[in-house]
Design a protein around this motif. Structure first.
Motif, PDB file in Angstrom:
ATOM      1  N   PRO A  38       0.800  -1.235   0.000  1.00  0.00           N
ATOM      2  CA  PRO A  38       0.000   0.000   0.000  1.00  0.00           C
ATOM      3  C   PRO A  38       0.828   1.279   0.000  1.00  0.00           C
ATOM      4  CG  PRO A  38      -1.002  -1.606   1.447  1.00  0.00           C
ATOM      5  CD  PRO A  38       0.287  -2.224   0.970  1.00  0.00           C
ATOM      6  N   ARG A  39       1.999   1.258   0.639  1.00  0.00           N
ATOM      7  CA  ARG A  39       2.828   2.476   0.671  1.00  0.00           C
ATOM      8  C   ARG A  39       3.372   2.822  -0.713  1.00  0.00           C
ATOM      9  NH1 ARG A  39       6.839   1.276   5.517  1.00  0.00           N
ATOM     10  NH2 ARG A  39       8.085   2.863   4.452  1.00  0.00           N
ATOM     11  N   VAL A  40       3.476   1.826  -1.598  1.00  0.00           N
ATOM     12  CA  VAL A  40       3.908   2.107  -2.971  1.00  0.00           C
ATOM     13  C   VAL A  40       2.814   2.869  -3.707  1.00  0.00           C
ATOM     14  CG1 VAL A  40       4.552   1.085  -5.171  1.00  0.00           C
ATOM     15  CG2 VAL A  40       5.433   0.101  -3.044  1.00  0.00           C
ATOM     16  N   ALA A  41       1.583   2.363  -3.597  1.00  0.00           N
ATOM     17  CA  ALA A  41       0.462   3.016  -4.274  1.00  0.00           C
ATOM     18  C   ALA A  41       0.231   4.430  -3.746  1.00  0.00           C
ATOM     19  CB  ALA A  41      -0.807   2.184  -4.100  1.00  0.00           C
ATOM     20  N   LEU A  42       0.449   4.597  -2.445  1.00  0.00           N
ATOM     21  CA  LEU A  42       0.197   5.890  -1.823  1.00  0.00           C
ATOM     22  C   LEU A  42       1.442   6.775  -1.780  1.00  0.00           C
ATOM     23  CD1 LEU A  42      -2.035   4.596   1.105  1.00  0.00           C
ATOM     24  CD2 LEU A  42      -2.768   5.594  -1.064  1.00  0.00           C
TER      25      LEU A  42
END
Length: 288
Positions: A38-42
């Motif tokens: 999720p930290r990649v997408a965000l």
């Protein structure tokens, strides 16, 4: 359908407790996980992320525990925008057929980041049974993927193995090196990682096991910049495989880390390095 949701990096002993609970509740058991993180997408410090397992390794580990299926969701901004209720209703119920949701105690779902207390009323309305699984503790602290990554990065591979329930491993392809080890009587296989985002243990010498073509060999692995023979900053993973003398350039190699023997040291000469490597090899042979 009994379902659990999580990133499951490492599939550690806490995750295994969740999966065991899942399997106790029914034969049709599914794990839903995500990629990328999720930290990649965000775009939240994505460049700093390292992982215990590649997506392929993680899926294989989850399936090996007896699950009926492992679903991997593409975690993008559109998916990240879903609330917990939207995710449960539109994906878990309509697409997976969830009737029972098993969650770890630190699970948070949806853009609203609901925990178990917030998720239970939603599941009740949708006719989904909810089960909460307590965390695992080791040495007085909770087992978590973050804690394991920290242990690996610090070279505490034995500690990491206790939390993983298995030795930590790196997979890759054997590539050519400078062949200095061979001139010293310690030929090495240099590993190019198949998944560069994996956590690499701290620099030093490790007792290891090498798996090549399904066969296991005891070995010792050095991770570091090789200060005695090199001057650049490149970190190299090189392994001396015991009782082995085959050409394996281009072959796949898995390294399992058993114990850290010592830190990486710059020696005054190649002779001093060879003398220390002989001591290291004898020590590695004694580690079970």
């Amino acid at each position: 359908m009994v379902v659990t949701v999580g990133f499951f990096d490492g599939v550690h002993i806490g995750h295994r407790r969740v999966i065991a609970t899942l399997l106790e509740r029914g034969e049709d058991a599914v794990a839903v996980t995500f990629w990328p993180h999720p930290r990649v997408a965000l775009q939240q410090d994505a460049s700093l992320l390292k992982f215990i397992d590649s997506p392929t390794e993680k899926a294989a580990l989850l399936r090996s525990l007896g699950l009926s299926d492992v679903r991997i969701i593409n975690f993008d901004r559109a998916f990240a925008a879903l609330t917990a209720e939207e995710f449960i209703r539109e994906y878990l119920v309509k697409q997976v057929g969830c009737t029972c949701l098993v969650l770890g105690s630190d699970n948070h779902l949806g853009s609203d980041a609901l925990d178990y207390q917030g998720l239970k009323p939603i599941c009740d309305r949708l006719g989904i049974e909810t089960v909460i699984v307590p965390p695992c503790f080791m040495d007085g602290s909770k087992v978590s993927s973050t804690r394991i990554r920290t242990s690996i990065a610090a070279g505490r591979v034995e500690e990491a193995a206790r939390m993983l329930g298995r030795p930590y491993s790196l997979d890759g392809v054997v590539v050519s090196g400078n062949r200095i080890g061979r001139t010293l009587g310690f030929p090495t296989a240099n590993l190019k990682l198949s998944f560069p985002l994996k956590v690499v243990p701290a620099g030093g010498v490790y007792a290891s096991e090498s798996i090549i073509g399904g066969r296991r060999y005891r070995s010792m692995t050095n991770i570091g910049v090789r200060p005695t023979v090199a001057t650049g900053p490149e970190v190299v993973i090189e392994t001396n495989i015991f009782d082995f003398d085959e050409d394996i350039y281009g072959h796949e190699l898995r390294l399992e880390f058993l114990s850290r023997i010592r830190e990486e040291v710059k020696f005054s000469s190649l002779e001093a390095l060879a003398e220390q490597l002989d001591k290291d090899r004898k020590k590695c042979r004694c580690i079970k």
